[in-house]
Write a protein that holds these residues in place. Structure first.
Motif, PDB file in Angstrom:
ATOM      1  N   THR A  18       0.858  -1.182   0.000  1.00  0.00           N
ATOM      2  CA  THR A  18       0.000   0.000   0.000  1.00  0.00           C
ATOM      3  C   THR A  18       0.895   1.234   0.000  1.00  0.00           C
ATOM      4  O   THR A  18       1.701   1.433   0.914  1.00  0.00           O
ATOM      5  N   LEU A  19       0.770   2.036  -1.049  1.00  0.00           N
ATOM      6  CA  LEU A  19       1.560   3.261  -1.187  1.00  0.00           C
ATOM      7  C   LEU A  19       0.637   4.462  -1.045  1.00  0.00           C
ATOM      8  O   LEU A  19      -0.397   4.539  -1.720  1.00  0.00           O
ATOM      9  N   ARG A  20       0.989   5.393  -0.166  1.00  0.00           N
ATOM     10  CA  ARG A  20       0.259   6.656  -0.073  1.00  0.00           C
ATOM     11  C   ARG A  20       1.229   7.792  -0.278  1.00  0.00           C
ATOM     12  O   ARG A  20       2.313   7.814   0.328  1.00  0.00           O
ATOM     13  N   ILE A  21       0.807   8.750  -1.125  1.00  0.00           N
ATOM     14  CA  ILE A  21       1.718   9.837  -1.474  1.00  0.00           C
ATOM     15  C   ILE A  21       0.917  11.086  -1.802  1.00  0.00           C
ATOM     16  O   ILE A  21      -0.227  11.015  -2.254  1.00  0.00           O
ATOM     17  N   GLY A  22       1.524  12.262  -1.547  1.00  0.00           N
ATOM     18  CA  GLY A  22       0.897  13.524  -1.897  1.00  0.00           C
ATOM     19  C   GLY A  22       1.013  13.799  -3.383  1.00  0.00           C
ATOM     20  O   GLY A  22       2.106  13.736  -3.944  1.00  0.00           O
ATOM     21  N   GLY A  23      -0.110  14.072  -4.038  1.00  0.00           N
ATOM     22  CA  GLY A  23      -0.122  14.293  -5.475  1.00  0.00           C
ATOM     23  C   GLY A  23      -1.148  13.390  -6.130  1.00  0.00           C
ATOM     24  O   GLY A  23      -1.862  12.629  -5.463  1.00  0.00           O
ATOM     25  N   LYS A  24      -1.192  13.435  -7.466  1.00  0.00           N
ATOM     26  CA  LYS A  24      -2.165  12.647  -8.219  1.00  0.00           C
ATOM     27  C   LYS A  24      -1.427  11.595  -9.043  1.00  0.00           C
ATOM     28  O   LYS A  24      -0.605  11.920  -9.898  1.00  0.00           O
TER      29      LYS A  24
END
Length: 605
Positions: free
Chosen positions: A540-546
């Motif tokens: 599971t990867l969470r990152i700021g941006g689209k």
């Protein structure tokens, strides 16, 4: 030494006096506890029943007033007729009894044997024979010192005997604010002995010995007990008749803590990857409220909504709600971050993802013969057998044993935080501003609740044979659902991440008078299975941006701006998204998995 002898004799004498119970007033309710319903948050509902004969005014009473009851939860219901009123107040009582107290000094021996023939020898060896005619004394009421009362209570204490099976008495002691005990005291120094030559006045301090046939060694004294006690009075329809009343109240001081033990099988998994497991639940009960003897007990999965749980009922005559459990075990009642806090054991949905169990999963629950379970609205109730539990006691009661299944899962949760760096430079070779909050691959198990009973939130000990694997938190799991439980960090499963900038447009957007650059990046994750067996992995990867593209069928979710994705963010929240990508894969021994994502974000300049 003489004073010590006197104190001990007084103590044992008064102990015998207090042990003599007065006859029960027919108007006093004889209360029995019918049921105790215990919740996980340290509160309980107590139901009692009492019988008594009403007086000419139709009144009955009890001095067993709880010191803690929540506003609006204190109710009394007569079995027949109507309750006219329930009055709470203070009752002052004074009781005097004549008790035979052991003599501790010559003056008391003379008084106890007044009228008997005696041989008196003085210190100068003068001997007198005669009848004890008179003892000249002053009688006063002397209060018992606190030290004497302390010794008295210790002397009066008895070890707990086995409780009779048929007993269901209430053991809530009458509450007192003041209690004073006084005992008759005698003082004097002279007595009159009638001899053949006449009456002789002698001094008590001069006596060396006293000889009396069939000597009395105890003296009648008056023990007076003054108390100020709480009292509940009930006025009912019908005078001078037998009445039955049910009383219930919601109070703090009792709680139950669920604890689990999950035993995992290491046998070869089935085709769907599931393995067999067993799970046991036991309830650990803590009682700091009142004594219970042979009382039916219910423990509840879930916490009821009592808005005024912190407000005392006026009928308890208390200014504040007493919570003895909070004083006896503060860690268990706190809302802090300790491992046994109330927040941890409150009813909650699993913080880790839960998946629906396989439709074909089967399980059986082995409940003890006297144990049943039933549902009630949004709460679930386990009906325990009758229990005897004294105040300050603890007890563990097995609830159920269930056969179920589990699956191994290896999870890598990547939260990529970025610094909001200056974007004037276009050199893509600079060090990446990416910061990983964690880079650990966890071995977890997905445990199926293949029963028709809910699993409430509690501590779980995970075992494989005799080997303990972990102790963690099992969160609330509905029947036929699954719960994911972390076991340990997998040292044989390694993850790493690299990132590079692929493009930037310095004037891609204008917002609120500021120019924003659109920065495009590419991120590659690398997961390697160094274990000798196949594993199922979830990244599971969470990152700021689209995220605009995710390889190998990654499941992309685009959400609004999340402040935790950034470090020192200076732009407007509306211009950036937060993205989550999930990959699920099976890796063979030595196999690598290298998914990629392309994403963009905006930076103010």
């Amino acid at each position: 030494m003489r004073r010590l002898t006197l104190s001990l004799c007084l103590i044992f004498g008064v102990t015998a006096a207090l042990a003599s119970a007065a006859e029960r007033n027919p108007q006093e309710l004889e209360l029995t506890t019918q049921r105790v319903i215990i919740f996980k948050d340290g509160y309980s509902l107590i139901i009692k029943k009492g019988t008594a004969t009403s007086d000419k005014e139709g009144e009955v009473f009890t001095d067993e007033v709880p010191e803690a009851a929540v506003l609006g939860s204190f109710w009394a219901t007569p079995e027949q007729g109507r309750l006219i009123s329930m009055v709470a107040g203070w009752k002052a009582t004074k009781n005097s009894e004549e008790k035979q107290i052991p003599c501790t000094q010559p003056l008391e021996i003379l008084l106890a044997n007044k009228g008997k023939q005696a041989k008196i020898e003085l210190h100068d060896k003068t001997i007198y024979n005669g009848v004890i005619r008179e003892v000249l004394v002053d009688r006063t009421e002397a209060p018992l010192a606190p030290a004497q009362m302390e010794f008295l209570e210790l002397a009066a204490a008895k070890p707990k005997a086995p409780l009779p099976v048929s007993s269901k008495v209430s053991r809530l002691r009458p509450a007192e604010t003041t209690s004073e005990h006084t005992l008759t005291s005698v003082a004097g120094s002279n007595f009159v002995l009638r001899t053949d030559d006449g009456d002789v006045l002698l001094q008590v301090p001069q006596i060396r010995s006293i000889q009396v046939k069939d000597m009395n060694t105890s003296l009648s004294k008056t023990l007076t007990t003054s108390k100020r006690t709480k009292r509940l009075s009930f006025k009912l329809e019908g005078a001078e008749k037998k009445q039955s009343i049910s009383i219930m109240y919601f109070r703090p001081g009792i709680r139950w803590i669920p604890t689990y033990r999950a035993a995992l099988s290491d046998k070869k998994p089935a085709e769907n990857g599931s393995k067999k497991a067993s799970i046991e639940l036991q309830a650990e009960l803590l009682n700091e409220a009142e004594d219970f003897e042979d009382v039916p007990v219910d423990i509840v999965v879930g916490v009821p909504n009592f808005r005024f749980r912190g407000t005392p009922s006026p009928l308890t005559l208390e200014a504040t709600l007493r919570n003895a459990l909070a004083e006896a075990a503060p860690d268990l009642m706190s809302n802090g971050g300790n491992s046994l806090s109330n927040a941890m054991y409150s009813q909650q949905v699993a913080s880790v993802r839960q998946e629906r169990a396989n439709a074909g999963a089967q399980g059986t629950v082995n409940l003890p013969g006297e144990l049943t379970a039933a549902g009630a609205q949004d709460l679930f109730v386990y009906n325990l057998p009758k229990l005897s539990l004294g105040k300050s006691d603890r007890i563990a009661v097995p609830i159920f044993t269930a056969e179920t299944t589990y699956r191994d899962i290896y999870t890598w949760d990547v939260h990529a935080q970025k610094h909001d760096v200056a974007v004037a430079a276009t050199d893509a070779g600079k060090n990446s501003p990416l910061t990983l909050s964690k880079n650990e691959v966890w071995h977890q198990i997905t445990l199926s609740n293949a029963t028709n009973l809910p699993w409430t939130t509690g501590a779980v000990m995970i075992m494989q044979g005799q080997q303990p694997l972990a102790q963690e938190l099992l969160t609330y799991t509905a029947p036929k659902d699954e719960v994911r439980i972390p076991v340990t960090v997998s040292v044989d499963t390694r993850g790493s991440i690299t990132e590079k900038e692929t493009a930037r447009d310095l004037r891609a957007m204008e917002w609120a008078g500021y120019n924003y650059a659109r920065i495009e990046r590419q991120m590659k994750l690398h997961l390697c299975n160094n274990k000798p067996v196949d594993i199922k992995a979830e990244i599971t990867l969470r990152i700021g941006g689209k995220v605009t593209k995710a390889s190998t069928d990654g499941d992309v979710t685009i959400g609004p701006y999340n402040a935790s994705d950034w470090i020192q963010y200076t732009g407007h929240p509306a211009v950036n998204n937060s993205s989550t990508v999930v990959w699920k894969v099976t890796l063979k021994p030595g196999e690598n998995f290298e998914p990629e994502v392309t994403y963009q974000h905006y930076a103010r300049h």
